[in-house]
Design a protein around this motif. Sequence first.
Motif, mmCIF file in Angstrom:
data_model
loop_
_atom_site.group_PDB
_atom_site.id
_atom_site.type_symbol
_atom_site.label_atom_id
_atom_site.label_comp_id
_atom_site.label_asym_id
_atom_site.label_seq_id
_atom_site.Cartn_x
_atom_site.Cartn_y
_atom_site.Cartn_z
ATOM 1 N N ARG A 262 -3.575 2.029 2.328
ATOM 2 C CA ARG A 262 -3.043 3.220 1.653
ATOM 3 C C ARG A 262 -3.685 4.473 2.255
ATOM 4 O O ARG A 262 -2.995 5.474 2.540
ATOM 5 C CB ARG A 262 -3.316 3.121 0.155
ATOM 6 C CG ARG A 262 -2.649 4.224 -0.661
ATOM 7 C CD ARG A 262 -2.822 3.975 -2.147
ATOM 8 N NE ARG A 262 -2.045 2.817 -2.572
ATOM 9 C CZ ARG A 262 -2.567 1.724 -3.123
ATOM 10 N NH1 ARG A 262 -3.879 1.634 -3.299
ATOM 11 N NH2 ARG A 262 -1.798 0.720 -3.486
ATOM 12 N N ASN A 263 -5.000 4.425 2.457
ATOM 13 C CA ASN A 263 -5.698 5.563 3.058
ATOM 14 C C ASN A 263 -5.250 5.795 4.502
ATOM 15 O O ASN A 263 -5.035 6.945 4.916
ATOM 16 C CB ASN A 263 -7.207 5.336 3.009
ATOM 17 C CG ASN A 263 -7.755 5.336 1.592
ATOM 18 O OD1 ASN A 263 -7.172 5.968 0.701
ATOM 19 N ND2 ASN A 263 -8.857 4.641 1.357
ATOM 20 N N LEU A 264 -5.095 4.711 5.289
ATOM 21 C CA LEU A 264 -4.658 4.844 6.676
ATOM 22 C C LEU A 264 -3.235 5.395 6.751
ATOM 23 O O LEU A 264 -2.936 6.231 7.625
ATOM 24 C CB LEU A 264 -4.730 3.485 7.377
ATOM 25 C CG LEU A 264 -4.296 3.443 8.849
ATOM 26 C CD1 LEU A 264 -5.146 4.389 9.695
ATOM 27 C CD2 LEU A 264 -4.377 2.017 9.392
ATOM 28 N N SER A 265 -2.373 4.970 5.863
ATOM 29 C CA SER A 265 -0.991 5.457 5.852
ATOM 30 C C SER A 265 -0.944 6.952 5.579
ATOM 31 O O SER A 265 -0.097 7.670 6.132
ATOM 32 C CB SER A 265 -0.171 4.700 4.800
ATOM 33 O OG SER A 265 -0.060 3.328 5.120
ATOM 34 N N ARG A 266 -1.852 7.428 4.759
ATOM 35 C CA ARG A 266 -1.928 8.878 4.508
ATOM 36 C C ARG A 266 -2.409 9.605 5.761
ATOM 37 O O ARG A 266 -1.875 10.661 6.116
ATOM 38 C CB ARG A 266 -2.867 9.162 3.332
ATOM 39 C CG ARG A 266 -2.319 8.726 1.966
ATOM 40 C CD ARG A 266 -3.114 9.323 0.829
ATOM 41 N NE ARG A 266 -2.605 8.897 -0.459
ATOM 42 C CZ ARG A 266 -3.201 7.988 -1.234
ATOM 43 N NH1 ARG A 266 -4.332 7.416 -0.837
ATOM 44 N NH2 ARG A 266 -2.677 7.646 -2.392
ATOM 45 N N GLU A 267 -3.395 9.026 6.439
ATOM 46 C CA GLU A 267 -3.915 9.643 7.665
ATOM 47 C C GLU A 267 -2.833 9.777 8.737
ATOM 48 O O GLU A 267 -2.781 10.769 9.468
ATOM 49 C CB GLU A 267 -5.069 8.809 8.240
ATOM 50 C CG GLU A 267 -6.351 8.877 7.443
ATOM 51 C CD GLU A 267 -7.417 7.983 8.061
ATOM 52 O OE1 GLU A 267 -7.325 7.695 9.264
ATOM 53 O OE2 GLU A 267 -8.344 7.572 7.322
ATOM 54 N N ASN B 183 -5.926 -1.032 -0.474
ATOM 55 C CA ASN B 183 -6.509 0.301 -0.613
ATOM 56 C C ASN B 183 -6.805 0.925 0.748
ATOM 57 O O ASN B 183 -6.544 2.123 0.973
ATOM 58 C CB ASN B 183 -7.793 0.220 -1.435
ATOM 59 C CG ASN B 183 -8.358 1.587 -1.762
ATOM 60 O OD1 ASN B 183 -7.685 2.426 -2.349
ATOM 61 N ND2 ASN B 183 -9.600 1.813 -1.380
ATOM 62 N N GLN B 184 -7.312 0.129 1.693
ATOM 63 C CA GLN B 184 -7.586 0.634 3.038
ATOM 64 C C GLN B 184 -6.305 1.074 3.737
ATOM 65 O O GLN B 184 -6.261 2.134 4.389
ATOM 66 C CB GLN B 184 -8.286 -0.443 3.860
ATOM 67 C CG GLN B 184 -9.702 -0.746 3.410
ATOM 68 C CD GLN B 184 -10.260 -2.007 4.037
ATOM 69 O OE1 GLN B 184 -9.542 -2.784 4.664
ATOM 70 N NE2 GLN B 184 -11.560 -2.234 3.871
ATOM 71 N N ARG C 17 -8.759 -4.983 -1.573
ATOM 72 C CA ARG C 17 -9.448 -4.002 -0.730
ATOM 73 C C ARG C 17 -8.576 -3.577 0.445
ATOM 74 O O ARG C 17 -8.537 -2.394 0.806
ATOM 75 C CB ARG C 17 -10.763 -4.596 -0.222
ATOM 76 C CG ARG C 17 -11.829 -4.739 -1.297
ATOM 77 C CD ARG C 17 -13.067 -5.424 -0.760
ATOM 78 N NE ARG C 17 -14.118 -5.510 -1.764
ATOM 79 C CZ ARG C 17 -15.216 -6.239 -1.654
ATOM 80 N NH1 ARG C 17 -15.415 -6.944 -0.535
ATOM 81 N NH2 ARG C 17 -16.122 -6.264 -2.606
ATOM 82 N N ARG D 241 2.236 10.396 1.413
ATOM 83 C CA ARG D 241 1.445 11.565 1.008
ATOM 84 C C ARG D 241 0.441 11.196 -0.072
ATOM 85 O O ARG D 241 0.617 10.254 -0.782
ATOM 86 C CB ARG D 241 2.384 12.658 0.476
ATOM 87 C CG ARG D 241 3.317 13.221 1.542
ATOM 88 C CD ARG D 241 4.148 14.333 0.988
ATOM 89 N NE ARG D 241 5.014 14.901 1.996
ATOM 90 C CZ ARG D 241 5.840 15.933 1.773
ATOM 91 N NH1 ARG D 241 5.898 16.510 0.594
ATOM 92 N NH2 ARG D 241 6.604 16.390 2.751
ATOM 93 N N ALA E 68 0.822 -1.213 0.000
ATOM 94 C CA ALA E 68 0.000 0.000 0.000
ATOM 95 C C ALA E 68 0.853 1.258 0.000
ATOM 96 O O ALA E 68 0.466 2.287 -0.564
ATOM 97 C CB ALA E 68 -0.928 -0.005 1.214
ATOM 98 N N GLN E 69 2.014 1.177 0.625
ATOM 99 C CA GLN E 69 2.899 2.341 0.734
ATOM 100 C C GLN E 69 3.918 2.425 -0.395
ATOM 101 O O GLN E 69 4.765 3.316 -0.402
ATOM 102 C CB GLN E 69 3.627 2.294 2.082
ATOM 103 C CG GLN E 69 2.694 2.399 3.272
ATOM 104 C CD GLN E 69 3.374 2.073 4.586
ATOM 105 O OE1 GLN E 69 4.532 1.662 4.614
ATOM 106 N NE2 GLN E 69 2.655 2.235 5.679
#
Length: 321
Positions: A311-316, A308-309, A305, A321, A98-99
């Motif tokens: 990836r969003n958490l890593s941004r949070e 993708n989840q 899935r 970025r 994801a990262q």
Amino acid sequence: MRWVVATTLVALVGSGLAQFTPRSPECIAPAGAGGGWDFTCRSVAQVMLDLKIIPQPMRVTNMTGGGGGVAYANVVTQRNNDPNLIVAASPATTVRLAQGQYSRFTERDVRWLGAIAADFGLVAVKADAPWRSMQELVAAWKADPAKIAVGGGSAVGGQDHMKVLLLGRAAGIEPRNIKYVPFDGGGEALTSLLGGFIQVFAGDASELRAQVQAGTVRVLGVMAPRRLEGVYANIPTLRELGYNVDWVVWRGFYAPKNMPIEAYEFWVQALRQVERSPEWARVREQNALGKFSMVGAEFQVFVDRQVNQFRNLSRELGIIR
């Protein structure tokens, strides 16, 4: 003549003579001995042999480096059609994907086989550490984050680091102030804890069972939806302690993307057979593992899935970025 050939092939398949059997089965554990991936390979390999799913012992290869990235690159670039190979995986794998930490490779560069057990994150200290409870640890941690080094068996931004960041956030500790020390596998991180080089270990229940029984470590909390059984029965969940953090670690495998379809189906069915066996139920019970069964196409969708989840958490959490 074409009709005769086609009829012969159908007869072979129908009789089972065309079924795949691995000649030299191998499981890659993408880290050193003693960690979760190593446990996954060795325990599943033993049950497959006990059940006579494979005709000979499965070779386990520990391939360290890059939080699983070295093994991933090796499979994609050098063993992309190997029918005898499976590779241990977990959320540590999907977090790194994801990262974008596996170079140019993505989750679509391999084939996902399935997962057949659930491990759970935990937070532990040495048995003689000054903190007797999670509340005491968090109080000291908040007072001076730089004094407490937390180690885990994943790279910066990996699964164990994510556990620490989520706990820190729930406890009111600024993520950028957390001192995380990465190790290439849970075994190395545990050795560092026992040696006094780190003060806190963020790992998984299966990694620490023997140390808990031996009394060398003290587990302060588990990242499970409910209390675990066995040696962890008296240890509270983080939710019980007021920290809204779970970390469920599925234990599973991927395979080379261009593995022949008959080989892929063999390994999918092998995992399904292992998961349903009394032998595997005993392994789960002995290692405080929960039930988790998802194989084949369903698991492929699940992994897509989860990447993708994460990836969003890593941004949070400010990891990417």
